[in-house]
Design an enzyme around this catalytic site. Structure first.
Site, PDB file in Angstrom:
ATOM      1  N   GLU A 428       0.833  -1.211   0.000  1.00 16.73           N
ATOM      2  CA  GLU A 428       0.000   0.000   0.000  1.00 16.73           C
ATOM      3  C   GLU A 428       0.868   1.261   0.000  1.00 16.73           C
ATOM      4  O   GLU A 428       0.771   2.120   0.879  1.00 16.73           O
ATOM      5  CB  GLU A 428      -0.970  -0.016   1.173  1.00 16.73           C
ATOM      6  CG  GLU A 428      -1.950  -1.159   1.053  1.00 16.73           C
ATOM      7  CD  GLU A 428      -3.091  -1.117   2.069  1.00 16.73           C
ATOM      8  OE1 GLU A 428      -3.052  -0.290   2.986  1.00 16.73           O
ATOM      9  OE2 GLU A 428      -4.022  -1.916   1.922  1.00 16.73           O
ATOM     10  N   GLU A 520      -3.625  -9.198   0.176  1.00 20.06           N
ATOM     11  CA  GLU A 520      -4.109  -9.010   1.552  1.00 20.06           C
ATOM     12  C   GLU A 520      -5.622  -8.933   1.516  1.00 20.06           C
ATOM     13  O   GLU A 520      -6.179  -8.209   0.691  1.00 20.06           O
ATOM     14  CB  GLU A 520      -3.500  -7.720   2.122  1.00 20.06           C
ATOM     15  CG  GLU A 520      -3.858  -7.473   3.568  1.00 20.06           C
ATOM     16  CD  GLU A 520      -3.166  -6.227   4.120  1.00 20.06           C
ATOM     17  OE1 GLU A 520      -1.963  -6.003   3.848  1.00 20.06           O
ATOM     18  OE2 GLU A 520      -3.851  -5.452   4.812  1.00 20.06           O
TER      19      GLU A 520
HETATM   20  C1  GAL Z   1      -4.049  -2.793   5.410  1.00 19.51           C
HETATM   21  C2  GAL Z   1      -2.550  -2.732   5.687  1.00 19.51           C
HETATM   22  C3  GAL Z   1      -2.176  -3.608   6.867  1.00 19.51           C
HETATM   23  C4  GAL Z   1      -3.126  -3.356   7.997  1.00 19.51           C
HETATM   24  C5  GAL Z   1      -4.526  -3.623   7.554  1.00 19.51           C
HETATM   25  C6  GAL Z   1      -5.570  -3.486   8.645  1.00 19.51           C
HETATM   26  O1  GAL Z   1      -4.461  -1.741   4.631  1.00 19.51           O
HETATM   27  O2  GAL Z   1      -1.841  -3.159   4.567  1.00 19.51           O
HETATM   28  O3  GAL Z   1      -0.863  -3.353   7.256  1.00 19.51           O
HETATM   29  O4  GAL Z   1      -2.984  -2.047   8.402  1.00 19.51           O
HETATM   30  O5  GAL Z   1      -4.846  -2.709   6.541  1.00 19.51           O
HETATM   31  O6  GAL Z   1      -6.844  -3.725   8.143  1.00 19.51           O
END
Ligand code: GAL
Length: 827
Positions: A428, A520
């Protein structure tokens, strides 16, 4: 994995001996350990920012400890901590480490180096007053040569390490502070295999034969050219498979990379189910004498990411069922311990997980060794930010000076691991939304390809749509695709998206011909053992990002029914249904496998750790663990929840995850309350029934035959403690751990699901209590104490062995409860 130390079995020593005497006519000689642990007997001082003025002096007070060490985990949770709740409300600071040691006189003709696997962060190192260097990045391994500055024989040497984690915040999650990974001292001949000096690839793999390409960098630190032979021998366990030898001449004070090629006939392929490894032993031989020996583990496997068929391993489609993991080990903090990592991986493997994403940084080398051995598909990630910072004092400030070296070092260190299947160049990254994103992505991808062409490159990006949870644009238009400059840059081999599962189905239209991985997903939230009795009428905190805990459940608990999610995420079920449905989706990495310290989304004191884990901070699975187990493993599963202690007459939703059956019937106190079957893509069944105390029983059946039965009973008052160790015999090596689960039971042995007694622990024998934890995100009790309050009837205590064999006696006591004792043997 590169190790100088090769623990040869007697048979292997014999085989090497026979080979050297027989095949090459060289004499066998025992090769001494080259790489030794340098973790013991350090002194530590945490600066007092007011008094110490960032220095140490003769009056500095030191305490003794062994590494790896994380000083932050020893502190108090503080609402006003400069690290913020994101950093787990613990503190950073500035710490000093020093160690005094001797080096044998005969080593004065050799090369001595020190390797740090990771120091968080901004480490600076001195040996006998000489400055060796600095590394801002806390997650990267680095080595310094000590030779020119060492005293040999009886004289002492002193190494000093300054670790500056004082500028906060510098992380979005709990980082820990200090020399939190292993330290090694290496002694080699002046002619030796260089640091991370082997690169083993298998460019062609069939069931009949694998071509093995060996690239070895030999370093000559002598003042004269050296002639030698370089032999690489490949072993499968103790059996020699193949060997290749070459004469080399290395010019004085240079390093040279030598290419060798060999084949393995009928190779035993590495896979997730059968993680078979080979060992290459590289030997540098001068005048019949082995002067250096270097061991590399590798795997033989073929794979590709396909735009239509997803991930193909050894010719077969394998869906990546992965989880993201931060580096902390829950209550142990960020100080690495191999057994603690292994336990995390065992728990995940048992759920059916086959992939790990090292979010968002290079992991401890031991994690990768374990993934090689246990069979995980690793996405090895480099950065959470590039030049643009995410927190005021993070690595973005060091980007210009350090990113190239840090990335190269990660690639050199990690590229022999059988378990790594893709590199992620960032998570991100804010520059995905401006033109600099494309430029940096291309630079990082070019560096990555220079050091490893065998694995594809991805980045964990956000999709170029306005992800309003109620109104999702399902298909991108070309103009919007361009908006994510990293995705559009052409630098990536695989498009990796975080979240936005609603868009996955349209990936092939948006990026024709380019494979996809959900880097993710999910970000669902739950507190282990907590339920809103009626699930869909009480979707309390935090269904929405903008709601406060005060509008949700008391005590900052989150219901464990799989219904609560961060707005950018989904329930566990929703994303898995999509990933499961489409072959072209290679798979996903769920946020997260385990809860971690920090980022208690949304940030709301007193919460200090995350709710995202499928497994809590202590290592106890939450209910959704069994949804995945029923989908992802061959195990026969029937998981029934919630607990059975409610108000009489209250409506309660009862859920069951099951597999290998076509129906489940539920009985309350012997009376059927209905039979349910999963329909379509359902992943569970549910009944809503008024509570009556007694026994709830589920029976799963296939073709009318009982598959499994599960019972949950109403518990009486808490009466007794129970201790269960994951291993009751551990090694007496000062490192090994026994994880002991403490349960609070009623008189009949039923878990008291609401018990939250404070439990006190004591240990007799040569060992210590190193951590206590209940998995409760709002607990502010120290993980380093000897007492802890249980969560939902459970708590964990971690015992570490000492150096002598013993019978350790652990006793748990709580006011008003019958105490329990357990014996753990160390040997
Ligand atoms: C994502 C991020 C992670 C964590 C997650 C929580 O956007 O890549 O590191 O912060 O959100 O939902």
């Amino acid at each position: 994995m590169n190790k100088r130390k090769y623990k040869s079995s007697p048979l292997l020593v014999l085989l090497i001996g026979m080979f050297l005497v027989g095949a090459c006519g060289k004499k066998n000689e025992a090769f001494s350990d080259r790489k030794v642990s340098f973790n013991s007997d350090w002194s530590f001082h945490l600066n007092d920012s007011l008094k110490d003025n960032d220095t140490i002096s003769t009056t500095t007070a030191w305490r003794s400890l062994d590494l790896p060490h994380d000083w932050s985990i020893e502190g108090k949770f503080d609402e006003k901590s400069p690290a913020g709740y994101g950093g787990g409300a613990l503190t950073g600071g500035l710490g000093w480490y020093k160690k005094t040691f001797k080096v044998a006189a005969q080593d004065s003709t050799k090369i001595t180096t020190i390797t740090f696997d990771g120091v968080y962060r901004n480490s600076q190192v001195w040996i006998n007053g000489h400055y060796l260097g600095k590394r801002p990045n806390g997650y990267i391994g680095f080595q310094y040569e000590l030779t020119p500055y060492l005293n040999y024989g009886d004289q002492n040497n002193e190494i000093i390490v300054k670790v500056d984690n004082s500028k906060q915040p510098n992380s979005r999650w709990y980082s820990g502070s200090g020399i939190f990974r292993n330290v090694w001292l290496e002694t080699t001949d002046k002619l030796h295999v260089a640091q991370w000096g082997t690169y083993i690839t298998t460019p062609k793999v069939t069931n009949e034969q694998a071509t093995v390409q060996l690239e070895t960098t030999v370093q000559n630190q002598n003042g004269t050219a050296q002639k030698a032979t370089l032999t690489t021998t490949i072993y499968k366990e103790d059996t020699k498979v193949t060997s290749v030898t070459q004469d080399i001449t290395i010019v004085a004070n240079t390093r040279q990379t030598i290419q060798q090629k060999t084949v393995i006939d009928t190779p035993i392929l590495w896979s997730v189910a059968t993680p078979e490894l080979y060992t290459a032993i590289t030997e540098v031989v001068v005048a019949d004498k082995i002067v250096d020996q270097y061991t590399t583990q590798f795997g033989v496997r073929s794979f590709k990411f396909d735009a239509n068929k997803g991930f193909i391993l050894n010719g077969k489609q394998v869906k990546i069922k992965g989880v993201c993991m931060h580096h902390d080990l829950g209550p142990l903090g960020a100080a690495i311990n191999t057994r603690a990592i292994e336990r995390q991986l065992e728990i995940l493997k048992n759920m059916g997980v086959n992939g790990i994403r090292t979010s968002h940084n290079p992991p401890a080398p031991e994690l990768l060794d374990l993934c090689d051995k246990m069979g995980f598909i690793v996405m090895d990630e480099a950065f959470d930010m590039w030049k643009k910072t995410k927190t005021p004092f993070d690595y973005g400030n060091d980007w210009d000076q350090w990113h190239k070296q840090d990335l190269i070092d990660q690639l050199l260190r990690d590229r022999n691991h059988a378990s790594i299947f893709m590199w992620s160049i960032g998570n991100e990254i804010p520059q995905q939304w401006d033109e600099s994103g494309a430029k940096i992505a291309k630079e990082l991808a070019a560096i990555t390809r220079q050091y490893d062409k065998t694995r594809p490159i991805t980045a964990a990006m956000n999709p170029p749509v306005n992800m309003n949870i109620d109104e999702v644009t399902l298909q991108f238009d070309k103009a919007k695709v361009q908006y994510n400059t990293i995705a559009a840059s052409g630098a990536l081999d695989i498009i990796g998206y975080n979240y936005a599962h609603q868009t996955y189905a349209f990936h092939q239209k948006n990026f024709p011909g380019i494979p996809f991985i959900a880097t993710e997903t999910t970000s669902a939230l739950a507190t282990r053992g907590y339920y809103d009795a009626v699930s869909d009428s009480l979707k309390k905190w935090p269904v929405r990002w903008d709601l406060k805990f005060t509008e949700g459940n008391p005590g900052n608990t989150v219901s464990s029914y799989d219904q609560v999610q961060a707005p950018w995420g989904s329930t566990h079920e929703a994303t898995w249904k999509i990933i499961k449905k489409y072959d072209f989706l290679s798979g996903m990495y769920i946020w997260t496998g385990f809860d971690y310290i920090g980022e208690p989304t949304p940030y709301e004191w007193p919460s200090i750790s995350s709710y995202f884990g499928i497994v809590d901070l202590a290592g106890f699975p939450k209910d959704v663990y069994y949804m995945y187990q029923s989908e992802w493993t061959d195990q026969t599963v029937l998981h029934l929840f919630p607990h059975w202690n409610w108000k009489v007459g209250q409506n309660v939703d009862v859920w069951a995850y099951y597999n290998k059956a076509d129906e489940v019937e539920l009985f309350l106190n012997g009376k059927s309350v209905g039979t349910r079957s999963k329909k379509g893509d359902d992943l569970r069944v549910m009944w809503r029934i008024p509570f009556q105390p007694g026994t709830l029983k589920a029976v799963s059946r296939k073709n009318g035959k009982v598959v499994l039965e599960k019972e949950i009973k109403t518990a009486g008052n808490p009466y007794q403690l129970q201790l269960e160790a994951d291993r009751s015999t551990i090694k007496a090596d000062k490192n090994d751990l026994s994880f002991v689960t403490v349960s609070i039971l009623d008189t009949k042995g039923t878990l008291a699901p609401n018990a939250k007694n404070e439990i006190h622990f004591s240990l007799k024998g040569n060992g210590k209590i190193v951590s206590v934890c209940s998995g409760d995100p709002v607990s502010h009790e120290s993980y380093k104490g000897t007492k802890h309050t249980a969560l939902a009837g459970k708590c964990l205590v971690i015992i570490q062995s000492g150096t002598t064999s013993d019978k350790l006696e652990l006793t748990a006591k709580a006011n008003g409860l019958k105490q329990a004792t357990i014996v753990i043997s160390t040997e």
